[in-house]
Structure formats: C-alpha cells, structure tokens
Design a protein around this motif. Structure first.
Motif, mmCIF file in Angstrom:
data_model
loop_
_atom_site.group_PDB
_atom_site.id
_atom_site.type_symbol
_atom_site.label_atom_id
_atom_site.label_comp_id
_atom_site.label_asym_id
_atom_site.label_seq_id
_atom_site.Cartn_x
_atom_site.Cartn_y
_atom_site.Cartn_z
ATOM 1 N N ARG A 154 -3.160 7.798 13.523
ATOM 2 C CA ARG A 154 -3.066 6.339 13.315
ATOM 3 C C ARG A 154 -4.337 5.803 12.667
ATOM 4 O O ARG A 154 -4.285 4.936 11.777
ATOM 5 C CB ARG A 154 -2.795 5.643 14.647
ATOM 6 C CG ARG A 154 -1.404 5.912 15.209
ATOM 7 C CD ARG A 154 -1.118 5.047 16.430
ATOM 8 N NE ARG A 154 0.184 5.319 17.003
ATOM 9 C CZ ARG A 154 1.330 4.828 16.540
ATOM 10 N NH1 ARG A 154 1.317 4.018 15.492
ATOM 11 N NH2 ARG A 154 2.466 5.128 17.128
ATOM 12 N N GLY A 186 -4.238 4.054 8.903
ATOM 13 C CA GLY A 186 -4.607 2.656 8.703
ATOM 14 C C GLY A 186 -3.412 1.722 8.618
ATOM 15 O O GLY A 186 -3.584 0.525 8.387
ATOM 16 N N ARG A 187 -2.222 2.250 8.784
ATOM 17 C CA ARG A 187 -0.981 1.476 8.745
ATOM 18 C C ARG A 187 0.140 2.359 9.313
ATOM 19 O O ARG A 187 -0.110 3.457 9.775
ATOM 20 C CB ARG A 187 -0.646 1.038 7.313
ATOM 21 C CG ARG A 187 -0.696 2.137 6.269
ATOM 22 C CD ARG A 187 -0.529 1.549 4.881
ATOM 23 N NE ARG A 187 -0.655 2.542 3.815
ATOM 24 C CZ ARG A 187 -1.801 2.911 3.265
ATOM 25 N NH1 ARG A 187 -2.942 2.396 3.714
ATOM 26 N NH2 ARG A 187 -1.838 3.800 2.289
ATOM 27 N N ASP A 188 1.360 1.859 9.260
ATOM 28 C CA ASP A 188 2.476 2.619 9.817
ATOM 29 C C ASP A 188 2.685 3.924 9.037
ATOM 30 O O ASP A 188 2.490 3.976 7.817
ATOM 31 C CB ASP A 188 3.770 1.795 9.754
ATOM 32 C CG ASP A 188 3.757 0.623 10.725
ATOM 33 O OD1 ASP A 188 2.933 0.642 11.664
ATOM 34 O OD2 ASP A 188 4.565 -0.317 10.534
ATOM 35 N N THR A 222 5.256 6.492 7.514
ATOM 36 C CA THR A 222 6.621 6.391 6.996
ATOM 37 C C THR A 222 7.428 7.664 7.202
ATOM 38 O O THR A 222 8.615 7.613 7.517
ATOM 39 C CB THR A 222 6.583 6.068 5.486
ATOM 40 O OG1 THR A 222 5.819 4.877 5.280
ATOM 41 C CG2 THR A 222 7.999 5.877 4.938
ATOM 42 N N PRO A 255 0.827 -1.205 0.000
ATOM 43 C CA PRO A 255 0.000 0.000 0.000
ATOM 44 C C PRO A 255 0.864 1.259 0.000
ATOM 45 O O PRO A 255 2.050 1.212 0.328
ATOM 46 C CB PRO A 255 -0.801 -0.128 1.292
ATOM 47 C CG PRO A 255 0.065 -0.938 2.193
ATOM 48 C CD PRO A 255 0.771 -1.921 1.299
#
Length: 361
Positions: free
Chosen positions: A212, A216-218, A220, A153
């Motif tokens: 967060r 929906g993910r880390d 970067t 993603p």
C-alpha cells in the motif's frame, strides 16, 4: 552434414538422475516442416515437474520421453512446401511434444518466427514459454501491451515472484502498457527489479502495508506466480476477480503453450509481438545462467535450487569447451546463487560441477 544428433531423454519418471543424452539418426522434415540446428534452448521449471511425474494425469509422457520446448536455431533443411524461409535462416520457436534440448529438432513451419540479428542467441532460446505465458496472463487481466494506457494516475499492478523468467516479462509488458508495477521478491532481487523500472517489495510479514505504501493509491490488479497467501492478499488489497490471475491460471497457460500443435496460430502470433518488443528494446530478458549442453543436468539442478532471476539456457555449441568449460560456465552465468557467481578468470572456484553427460547410443 552429420548423420546423427544428440537429444536429452529419460526412460522413467524421476529427478535429474534419470536424464541422459542419446544419439539418434538425423531426422528428415516433412513437407510443411523444418530441420533446425539448435543453437540455444531454454529450461523451464515445469519441465522438472513433468519429468518428476507431478502431472502424469494432466500430461502423461510416452517413455522414453524428451524435454524442452523453447529453442532458437538455424534452418538446415526445409520441407517441399516451405518457401518463405531460406536455408541458414535464424529462427525462434517451440518443439511440439518436447525435444528442443537437442542439437537438432524437426518443427512445423507454423511454429517458428524469424530471429532478428539484434536478439542474442541466449535470449532467443529462452523466450518461447516464459514470454508467451507472460503475454497471455497480462492480457487476461485486461492489460494490452500493444496499446499504452492514458489513464492518470497510472493503474497499479502487483506481481509476485516478479524477478523470475515469467514474472520479469509480465512486469515489463505491463509497464509498456503504461501501468505502475510493484514486484514482490526477496531482498537480493530488489536492485534487479529497480533496474527494469519495477518497485520492489519484500515478502513476509507486513507485506500488505508495504505494498500500500509503495502503491500510494488503490491496487487495480494482481498476478500471482507463487500461490500461498497471495489470493487472500489480493482480496485484502481490494483486487476483484476480473483483475486477478492465480498461480493455477499460470499453470493452465503454460500447459496451453506446451501443448500447442502445428495448426495453432497463437504461439507464432505472440512470439512475433514479443520479438518486436525485444527488437525495440521495450522488453529485456535476463539470462541468469548459460550452460554448455553437456552440463544440462547441472543446469536443471541449479535452476531448481537457486531461485534465479530471469531464465536459464543451454548452448549446444559453446565457444569454450574441454578443459575450460568450467570457466565458461561460471563466466557466462549471471545469478544470485554462489554456485554461479563468477570468481574471476581461471579454474572453477565455486561448487565443483558435475561431470558432463556422456552421450549413449
């Protein structure tokens, strides 16, 4: 051709009360220079800080000093060594050492690029410092606006003060490169950020959780245009130093482009890229206020207090003058602050504007 031109100056450090417009003999360009009739010129927050004396050690001013870096205009004279731009050519550039808040400016040929007809004068005049700063910062954390990422993603970038002039361009450059962008901002700027494809998140308590959830993910990377608690927030989100740009980093980049000289190829290189992105409609620059030059003091004051979206720009020869210049000011400005919200045609119905600055000899 006129024998004099008008330029904004100040004789001592201070607030906007030290600003005044003066008349000077028309300058003559050197062999590698251009005389440009300025059509529009952008205002930048850092110009307020420099004039106030906040950076006297970093960038001392020789008084009387001039303001303004960004401009767009029309070539009216060229030096003997300039052959690739014709008289009447529209250009975008920056004034070395300041001075673009003026009706005419002399600049090196190396520091301008051609302005395509498709780019409005307001946008062109406000592009240089915000655009070059945004491009350099985005590039510094490993995002290449000229090469779209194929990672799935999509990597996530958080940008603070995302609705401002620099922040909004950073957002769009990152999206061009294929990143998902989350922008922190006040609630009144949510709709604007959504309109350019950014996921808005409100400042304040609980912001980490909201980021967060939106990501929906880390996360970067993180670009901080504000300071405060953002460095700690970036670390808490797991962003490493290589992918974090601080507000101090931004300040250093702004100084780098403010101080760019005639032999520096980077400003024209970056401007060329930005102009292509604007022409291709991959990036947009919102102009939140477009003021007649004689109201530049009010423009600086409003910019400092209203936390406007996008850029504030002055026009040197506005189409509305005299008794209707108030209507022109309110009608052209698109911002979140009451002073600039259009109240309909007719007389000014917001805050009473200051009298225009009268030129002095």
């Amino acid at each position: 051709m006129k024998s004099t031109y008008s330029v904004l100056e100040y004789d001592d450090y201070g607030d906007t009360s030290v600003l005044h417009i003066t008349e000077h003999p028309m300058p003559t360009p050197g062999p590698d220079e251009l005389l440009v009739e300025v059509v529009s010129s952008g205002l930048n927050h850092i110009e307020n800080f420099i004039r106030r004396g906040d950076f006297q050690e970093r960038l001392p001013q020789e008084l009387p000093a001039r303001q303004g870096s960004c401009f767009a205009g029309i070539v009216v004279k060229r030096g003997a060594s300039v052959h690739d731009l014709h008289i009447g050519q529209a250009v975008i550039g920056h004034a070395i050492g300041g001075g673009s808040h003026a009706t005419y400016v002399v600049v090196p040929r190396s520091q301008v690029v051609k302005k395509p007809d498709i780019i409005p004068w307001e946008v062109a005049g406000g592009l240089y410092l915000a655009g070059c700063t945004a491009y350099a910062i985005v590039s510094s954390i490993g995002i290449d606006p000229e090469q779209r990422s194929t990672i799935e993603p999509r990597p996530v970038l958080v940008i603070s003060a995302a609705a401002g002039g620099v922040g909004s361009i950073e957002c769009q450059l990152a999206m061009v490169a294929g990143w998902k962008v989350i922008g922190t901002c006040s609630p009144q700027n949510h709709d604007y950020l959504r309109s350019i494809g950014v996921v808005p998140v409100t400042y304040g308590e609980g912001i980490e959780g909201r980021i967060r959830e939106a990501a929906g993910r880390d996360v970067t990377a993180f670009i901080d245009n504000f300071g405060g608690d953002n460095p700690a927030l970036a670390k808490s989100l797991g962003v490493d130093d290589e992918h974090f740009s601080s507000s101090d980093d931004r300040l250093a980049v702004e100084f780098r482009f403010l101080e760019a000289g005639a032999a520096d190829p980077e400003p024209a290189r970056v401007l060329t890229i930005l102009v292509k992105l604007l022409t291709d409609m991959k990036v947009r620059l919102l102009i939140s206020g477009f003021y007649p030059f004689e109201y530049i003091v009010q423009a600086f004051e409003d910019m400092a207090e209203m936390h406007s979206r996008g850029k504030v720009v002055v026009g040197m020869q506005p189409v509305e003058t005299g008794g209707r210049s108030n209507w022109y000011l309110s009608g052209k400005a698109r911002a979140t602050h009451d002073v600039l919200v259009p109240k309909g045609p007719g007389p000014w119905k917001g805050r009473q504007p200051k009298a225009p600055v009268a030129p002095t000899q």
